[in-house]
Write a protein that holds these residues in place. Structure first.
Motif, PDB file in Angstrom:
ATOM      1  N   CYS A 200      -9.609  -4.763  -5.670  1.00 25.88           N
ATOM      2  CA  CYS A 200      -8.186  -4.793  -5.996  1.00 25.88           C
ATOM      3  C   CYS A 200      -7.411  -4.029  -4.926  1.00 25.88           C
ATOM      4  CB  CYS A 200      -7.941  -4.166  -7.364  1.00 25.88           C
ATOM      5  SG  CYS A 200      -6.199  -4.167  -7.859  1.00 25.88           S
ATOM      6  N   PRO A 201      -6.473  -4.680  -4.225  1.00 27.57           N
ATOM      7  CA  PRO A 201      -5.773  -4.016  -3.125  1.00 27.57           C
ATOM      8  C   PRO A 201      -4.642  -3.091  -3.570  1.00 27.57           C
ATOM      9  CG  PRO A 201      -4.976  -6.256  -3.341  1.00 27.57           C
ATOM     10  CD  PRO A 201      -6.068  -6.100  -4.370  1.00 27.57           C
ATOM     11  N   ILE A 202      -4.303  -3.107  -4.846  1.00 28.55           N
ATOM     12  CA  ILE A 202      -3.203  -2.286  -5.347  1.00 28.55           C
ATOM     13  C   ILE A 202      -3.773  -1.008  -5.954  1.00 28.55           C
ATOM     14  CG2 ILE A 202      -1.285  -2.166  -6.991  1.00 28.55           C
ATOM     15  CD1 ILE A 202      -0.987  -5.189  -6.694  1.00 28.55           C
ATOM     16  N   GLU A 203      -3.354   0.118  -5.437  1.00 26.56           N
ATOM     17  CA  GLU A 203      -3.798   1.412  -5.941  1.00 26.56           C
ATOM     18  C   GLU A 203      -3.116   1.705  -7.272  1.00 26.56           C
ATOM     19  OE1 GLU A 203      -3.965   6.121  -4.578  1.00 26.56           O
ATOM     20  OE2 GLU A 203      -2.884   4.643  -3.358  1.00 26.56           O
ATOM     21  N   ILE A 204      -3.851   2.313  -8.201  1.00 29.94           N
ATOM     22  CA  ILE A 204      -3.317   2.676  -9.515  1.00 29.94           C
ATOM     23  C   ILE A 204      -3.389   4.184  -9.680  1.00 29.94           C
ATOM     24  CG2 ILE A 204      -3.542   2.394 -12.017  1.00 29.94           C
ATOM     25  CD1 ILE A 204      -4.953  -0.267 -11.485  1.00 29.94           C
ATOM     26  N   LYS A 205      -2.300   4.787 -10.142  1.00 30.06           N
ATOM     27  CA  LYS A 205      -2.248   6.222 -10.403  1.00 30.06           C
ATOM     28  C   LYS A 205      -1.718   6.461 -11.816  1.00 30.06           C
ATOM     29  CE  LYS A 205      -1.125   7.436  -5.580  1.00 30.06           C
ATOM     30  NZ  LYS A 205      -0.118   8.138  -4.720  1.00 30.06           N
ATOM     31  N   VAL A 273       1.102   0.266  -4.367  1.00 28.42           N
ATOM     32  CA  VAL A 273       0.703   1.204  -5.403  1.00 28.42           C
ATOM     33  C   VAL A 273       1.504   0.956  -6.666  1.00 28.42           C
ATOM     34  CG1 VAL A 273       2.396   2.947  -4.676  1.00 28.42           C
ATOM     35  CG2 VAL A 273       0.350   3.662  -5.933  1.00 28.42           C
ATOM     36  N   ILE A 274       0.882   1.215  -7.804  1.00 29.88           N
ATOM     37  CA  ILE A 274       1.587   1.191  -9.079  1.00 29.88           C
ATOM     38  C   ILE A 274       1.136   2.421  -9.845  1.00 29.88           C
ATOM     39  CG2 ILE A 274      -0.130  -0.239 -10.300  1.00 29.88           C
ATOM     40  CD1 ILE A 274       2.320  -1.670 -11.610  1.00 29.88           C
ATOM     41  N   GLU A 275       2.081   3.156 -10.390  1.00 32.74           N
ATOM     42  CA  GLU A 275       1.728   4.405 -11.059  1.00 32.74           C
ATOM     43  C   GLU A 275       2.535   4.597 -12.331  1.00 32.74           C
ATOM     44  OE1 GLU A 275       2.849   8.114  -9.244  1.00 32.74           O
ATOM     45  OE2 GLU A 275       4.419   7.152  -8.054  1.00 32.74           O
ATOM     46  N   THR A 276       1.956   5.386 -13.240  1.00 33.77           N
ATOM     47  CA  THR A 276       2.674   5.803 -14.437  1.00 33.77           C
ATOM     48  C   THR A 276       2.961   7.292 -14.304  1.00 33.77           C
ATOM     49  OG1 THR A 276       0.654   6.333 -15.653  1.00 33.77           O
ATOM     50  CG2 THR A 276       1.484   4.081 -15.832  1.00 33.77           C
ATOM     51  N   ARG A 277       4.181   7.663 -14.613  1.00 34.61           N
ATOM     52  CA  ARG A 277       4.599   9.066 -14.511  1.00 34.61           C
ATOM     53  C   ARG A 277       5.828   9.269 -15.389  1.00 34.61           C
ATOM     54  NH1 ARG A 277       9.170   8.611 -11.619  1.00 34.61           N
ATOM     55  NH2 ARG A 277       9.297   7.145  -9.854  1.00 34.61           N
ATOM     56  N   VAL A 391      -9.575   0.854 -12.596  1.00 29.60           N
ATOM     57  CA  VAL A 391      -9.216   1.716 -13.723  1.00 29.60           C
ATOM     58  C   VAL A 391      -8.893   3.107 -13.204  1.00 29.60           C
ATOM     59  CG1 VAL A 391      -9.932   2.681 -15.940  1.00 29.60           C
ATOM     60  CG2 VAL A 391     -10.741   0.407 -15.253  1.00 29.60           C
ATOM     61  N   ALA A 392      -7.766   3.637 -13.661  1.00 27.80           N
ATOM     62  CA  ALA A 392      -7.394   5.013 -13.340  1.00 27.80           C
ATOM     63  C   ALA A 392      -7.279   5.798 -14.636  1.00 27.80           C
ATOM     64  CB  ALA A 392      -6.073   5.046 -12.582  1.00 27.80           C
ATOM     65  N   GLY A 393      -7.794   7.044 -14.640  1.00 27.07           N
ATOM     66  CA  GLY A 393      -7.710   7.889 -15.817  1.00 27.07           C
ATOM     67  C   GLY A 393      -8.845   7.652 -16.792  1.00 27.07           C
TER      68      GLY A 393
END
Length: 429
Positions: A200-205, A273-277, A391-393
């Motif tokens: 998956c080329p999109i980083e997840i945070k 990148v896609i992140e939740t914050r 998967v992140a987290g």
């Protein structure tokens, strides 16, 4: 929460009628509000075939039709431009109440010719918006077939979900309860992992607070467009408007598994990148409902390289929404803190299907299985090539096991239930 019997039977092996399902739900503690049965509303309407359609002698835009109906051959005056010999459509007899026009049919001359019934449009039957002509049905339908059967309509069960039972917000959860109650056998879950063809080329945070775990994957080369008829009918049956195949898949899984998902047009994501914050001061989101929402410091947002693009667990942003031009899609399957999502909904006045479920508590173990199911359906309907799952987290720990004394069943309920039956019910649940 709404569902149909055929949808329930996708998960429950049973011969039970709607009435039996409602009875079992009530005994299991589900408060059934009502059952909407289109077969009752359309009981007077049935399939008919036009044998002959000739010009009305006194009106240019009317035709006098000879129609084979369940009541025999009838002469009916019709003003629809598509009325023609051989057309299979819907017939309303004299005395029928037409819901879309609010009239009760009577034998009245129409420009000197008595019409012995009516041929109906979709709008007059309240099954479609089209009013330009009478409905056109398959020639394979037999004369006299009920209108509800011809349109594939069925009863819809609507019930109230108590806050402590978020598993009832998916049809499979309902099926599991009914299986434990003895109404049938729960079918096995056939969801299988889909092997990714590339990383998956999109980083997840994730921040670990508002969103403890986030699973996602990219699917390249999809062909988006209207979803197939079976999927549109399923969504329409529970009051959801079909949008396009990618979005419809997420709405289906939300209703089916109590597992909200979201899809992004990957070509519109910025920064890789896609992140939740938590939201930063002054951030706002132009949402898919056409409104702009100001996020406060306690609001979970989804962000890419450009900033906030959605309200996590509540509603997606318009800037990355999927359309028929979408060719690469990023699929999100995350778990959000229920209390934070509930507060966001109250603060911003949003009660989306996703917010409703996340606020009550979605299964923390469901992000990856939900993502795999979505992948299966997207590949089936839209084609494409999936990446590996990213998967992140970490999902919250499951509840601690409970030491249960079986003798409490009799003490608390007054029921005599064998230990074997107690174990069977708890295992099925």
């Amino acid at each position: 929460m709404k569902f149909t019997l055929s949808w329930l039977k996708d998960h429950l092996e049973t011969e039970a009628s709607v009435a039996k399902v409602v009875e079992a739900m009530t005994m299991a503690g589900l408060e059934v509000e009502y059952v909407e049965d289109p077969g009752t509303k359309l009981a007077a309407f049935s399939v008919a075939r036009i044998v002959e359609a000739v010009q009305h002698p006194n009106a240019d835009k009317l035709r006098v039709c000879q129609v084979d109906t369940k009541d025999g051959r009838k002469e009916i005056v019709c003003g629809a431009p598509n009325a023609r010999a051989g057309l299979v459509t819907i017939y309303a007899p004299l005395g029928a109440y037409v819901p879309g026009s609010g009239i009760k049919l009577e034998a009245r001359p129409v420009r000197g010719v008595v019409s012995n019934g009516m041929l109906c449009s979709g709008r007059e039957l309240e099954v479609a918006d089209d009013a330009d002509g009478i409905v056109e049905l398959s020639e394979a339908l037999a004369v006299g077939t009920s209108a509800a059967e011809a349109f594939g309509l069925e009863a819809v069960i609507d019930f109230e979900v108590t806050p402590n039972r978020p598993d009832w917000l998916g049809v499979r959860g309902i099926a599991r309860d009914l299986a434990a109650a003895g109404l049938g056998t729960l079918k096995p879950d056939t969801t299988q992992p889909v092997k990714g063809a590339f990383p998956c080329p999109i980083e997840i945070k994730v921040d670990g607070d508002a969103c403890p775990v986030f699973a996602g994957r990219l699917i390249r080369g999809v062909k988006n467009g209207p979803s197939p008829e079976w999927l549109q009918k399923r969504l329409l049956s529970v009051g959801l408007r079909p949008i396009n195949a990618l979005v419809d898949v997420t709405n289906l899984i939300s209703q089916d598994r109590a597992r909200p998902l979201h899809v992004y047009d990957a070509g519109l994501l910025q920064g890789g990148v896609i992140e939740t914050r938590l939201a930063q001061p002054g951030e706002s989101i132009a949402a898919l409902d056409g409104k702009t929402y100001a996020a406060d410091a306690e609001t979970c947002v989804i962000a890419d390289g450009s900033g906030a693009i959605g309200l996590g667990g509540v509603i997606g942003g318009a800037s990355t929404g999927c359309s028929e031009a979408t060719t690469d899609v990023f699929v999100e399957s995350a778990w959000f803190d229920p209390i934070r999502i509930a507060q966001t909904g109250r603060t911003l006045g949003i009660s989306s299907d996703a917010q409703y479920r996340f606020a009550r508590g979605v299964d923390p173990a469901s992000p990856v299985p939900g993502l795999e199911l979505a992948t299966q359906l997207i590949l089936q309907l839209c084609g494409g090539q999936p990446s590996e799952v990213r998967v992140a987290g970490h999902a919250p720990a499951p509840p601690a096991a409970i030491a249960f004394d079986r003798s409490y069943v009799r003490t608390l309920s007054g029921l005599t239930v064998s230990e074997a039956r107690i174990d069977e019910i708890l295992t099925r649940l």
